[in-house]
Design an enzyme around this catalytic site. Structure first.
Site, mmCIF file in Angstrom:
data_model
loop_
_atom_site.group_PDB
_atom_site.id
_atom_site.type_symbol
_atom_site.label_atom_id
_atom_site.label_comp_id
_atom_site.label_asym_id
_atom_site.label_seq_id
_atom_site.Cartn_x
_atom_site.Cartn_y
_atom_site.Cartn_z
ATOM 1 N N SER A 1 0.797 -1.231 0.000
ATOM 2 C CA SER A 1 0.000 0.000 0.000
ATOM 3 C C SER A 1 0.829 1.280 0.000
ATOM 4 O O SER A 1 0.355 2.309 -0.461
ATOM 5 C CB SER A 1 -0.943 -0.001 1.201
ATOM 6 O OG SER A 1 -0.221 -0.147 2.397
ATOM 7 N N HIS B 1 -5.312 -3.271 -2.672
ATOM 8 C CA HIS B 1 -4.947 -2.343 -3.751
ATOM 9 C C HIS B 1 -4.805 -3.045 -5.097
ATOM 10 O O HIS B 1 -4.438 -2.417 -6.084
ATOM 11 C CB HIS B 1 -3.638 -1.621 -3.414
ATOM 12 C CG HIS B 1 -3.789 -0.679 -2.267
ATOM 13 N ND1 HIS B 1 -4.259 0.602 -2.410
ATOM 14 C CD2 HIS B 1 -3.570 -0.856 -0.948
ATOM 15 C CE1 HIS B 1 -4.316 1.191 -1.226
ATOM 16 N NE2 HIS B 1 -3.892 0.319 -0.317
ATOM 17 N N LYS C 1 -11.581 0.718 -2.054
ATOM 18 C CA LYS C 1 -10.607 1.368 -2.945
ATOM 19 C C LYS C 1 -11.156 1.293 -4.373
ATOM 20 O O LYS C 1 -12.147 1.981 -4.649
ATOM 21 C CB LYS C 1 -9.234 0.748 -2.717
ATOM 22 C CG LYS C 1 -8.850 0.886 -1.221
ATOM 23 C CD LYS C 1 -7.463 0.555 -0.908
ATOM 24 C CE LYS C 1 -7.221 0.359 0.582
ATOM 25 N NZ LYS C 1 -7.501 1.537 1.415
HETATM 26 C C1 LIG Z 1 -3.330 -3.254 2.167
HETATM 27 C C2 LIG Z 1 -4.526 -2.747 2.920
HETATM 28 N N1 LIG Z 1 -5.285 -3.614 3.611
HETATM 29 C C3 LIG Z 1 -6.369 -3.202 4.295
HETATM 30 C C4 LIG Z 1 -6.740 -1.882 4.319
HETATM 31 C C5 LIG Z 1 -7.928 -1.470 5.119
HETATM 32 O O1 LIG Z 1 -9.026 -1.258 4.304
HETATM 33 P P1 LIG Z 1 -10.225 -0.317 4.736
HETATM 34 O O2 LIG Z 1 -9.754 1.089 4.581
HETATM 35 O O3 LIG Z 1 -11.321 -0.690 3.809
HETATM 36 O O4 LIG Z 1 -10.545 -0.634 6.152
HETATM 37 C C6 LIG Z 1 -5.985 -0.948 3.608
HETATM 38 C C7 LIG Z 1 -6.322 0.478 3.519
HETATM 39 O O5 LIG Z 1 -6.610 1.264 4.167
HETATM 40 C C8 LIG Z 1 -4.848 -1.387 2.904
HETATM 41 O O6 LIG Z 1 -4.078 -0.510 2.240
#
Ligand SMILES: Cc1ncc(COP(=O)(O)O)c(C=O)c1O
Length: 436
Positions: free
Chosen positions: A218, A246, A277
């Site tokens: 990320s 992502h 996303k």
């Molecule tokens: C790799 C990754 N996993 C999980 C999440 C968590 O997702 P969410 O924002 O939908 O809770 C994110 C982002 O925020 C992320 O970048």
């Protein structure tokens, strides 16, 4: 008690210390003491113009959106380079119309957790859609991507088990291992020799072993080495979990993510991901065999004890998945934009991480300079995210640009020009990516 009433935290010089200083244990008898210090830091950073968080958008998350200027309080149209709405689905008219229909049929909230009265037929449709999308038996949809990782890992691992985690894995994956109470070891980012050494040394001493990685990282935008990870987990009798937050919608011809990109469809033991996303909504999912998904559904605290997604979000997501899977032109535009932008930044001398995705991080190094550059970008009409410790290592602070399918070449060229001049102004040594 006298010490608890101590009001003596001095004014904090926000240019002398950094965010990461607040992560150290404070050892003060009043738990609130650190908050007073941090608040002082925050006020000073805002007053001196290098606090770039929580800016307020007055419209949807689009390539050019209206933002409240933190200095003047006035609305201002800006180029948004900090949104994960990569495919522009969250404001697509077909998605909005589907969300509106669901709102009219089901109302705003679901009223209960999924296992009790919070499962509506629309939730089941989304789970079936996700399982079919990945060619798996089952899917469970959670309230967020964060909660799916914390819940899934803590449900599946316990004391006596071993988690082997890429050092740059997302915080939600790491938090899941903390809650699980298993032993957690990190392997160096993308270093599969290191992972193999850990497996050789530790495999026999633990019951279950789970290898955990992001599909697309990320903060860096690079893609995990999935084919080799699958070979390793098979050789050592371990399981593999890949977080596709992502990657979904972005990688692969049909947007199926890292497995499709690597040509290994269906070979990962367990996929998690987020609906917030590229899918343009909210929520998280775990996809795999019916046995594993049903186990997680019944033993993940963040599923069992948290209310299910609101139907309008679910309705919007169902429409978004049709576009995400079949609108190849949109995905191609996104890929072209991301490659173009990264190339142009590199040509301008910026240090860009080894990305092949819409996440385009320019390494600055120093935390304070990173925050200052973020606000200078803002002054030039560009909204980009400063990323510092703990999201990235201390001396790897960066401006993280996120590209969308609707950015124009003119917008991307403008951002490159501004970034190049700011690196010069802040005397960031462009090749080294660190201040001199
Ligand atoms: C790799 C990754 N996993 C999980 C999440 C968590 O997702 P969410 O924002 O939908 O809770 C994110 C982002 O925020 C992320 O970048």
């Amino acid at each position: 008690m006298e010490e608890l009433a101590d009001e003596s935290a001095e004014t904090v010089d926000s240019e002398a210390i950094n965010f990461h200083d607040f992560h150290r244990p404070r050892h003060h008898p009043d738990l609130w003491h650190k908050t007073r210090e941090f608040y002082s830091f925050l006020l000073d950073a805002k007053a001196r113009g290098h606090y770039a968080y929580r800016r307020t958008l007055l419209e949807g998350s689009t390539a050019r959106t209206l933002v409240v200027d933190p200095r003047t309080g006035e609305p201002r149209r800006m180029i948004l380079m900090a949104s994960n709405n990569y495919l522009d689905l969250c404001t697509d008219p077909r998605v909005i119309s589907a969300a509106r229909s669901a709102l009219e049929q089901y109302g705003c909230g679901s009223g209960s957790v999924s296992l009790l009265a919070g499962t509506q037929d629309i939730h089941r449709r989304l789970e079936a859609r996700l399982a079919a999308f990945y060619g798996r038996e089952a899917a469970a949809v959670f309230p967020t991507g964060y909660s799916v990782n914390v819940g899934t890992i803590s449900a599946l691992l316990g004391p006596g088990d071993l988690a082997l985690v890429d050092l740059y894995a997302h915080a939600s994956l790491i938090d899941g291992t903390k809650l699980a109470g298993c032993l957690t070891k990190f392997f160096k980012h993308q270093d599969l020799d290191h992972l193999a050494r850990l497996l050789t040394r530790l495999r026999q001493s633990y019951h279950g072993v789970l290898i955990i990685t992001d599909g697309v990282f990320s903060m860096d935008g690079d893609v995990c080495r999935l084919r080799e990870l699958i070979e390793l987990k098979e050789a050592y009798g371990a399981r593999l979990l890949v977080d596709e937050a992502h990657a979904v919608g972005v990688l692969g011809e049909h947007g199926k993510g890292t497995e499709e990109y690597a040509g290994v469809l269906g070979q990962t033991d367990l996929i998690t991901g987020t609906l917030s996303k590229a899918p343009g909504g909210l929520g998280g999912y775990v996809v795999g065999s019916a046995e594993v998904v049903e186990y997680v559904r019944h033993f993940a605290g963040s599923y069992v004890f948290s209310t299910s997604l609101p139907a309008p979000v679910v309705g919007g997501l169902l429409a978004a998945f049709d576009l995400l899977e079949h609108d190849h032109a949109r995905r191609a535009r996104l890929g072209d934009n991301a490659a173009y932008f990264a190339r142009r930044l590199r040509e301008a001398g910026c240090v860009v991480e080894n990305t092949v995705t819409p996440i385009v991080p320019v390494i600055i190094g120093d935390e304070l300079i990173t925050r200052k550059i973020a606000l200078d970008l803002h002054d030039q009409g560009i909204f980009a995210a400063p990323v510092t410790f703990p999201a990235v290592p201390k001396l790897r602070s960066r401006i993280r640009f996120s590209v969308m399918s609707s950015h124009t070449r003119e917008e991307l060229d403008y951002v490159v020009d501004v970034m190049q001049s700011l690196l010069g102004r802040h005397r960031v040594s462009i090749r080294a990516g660190a201040p001199p």
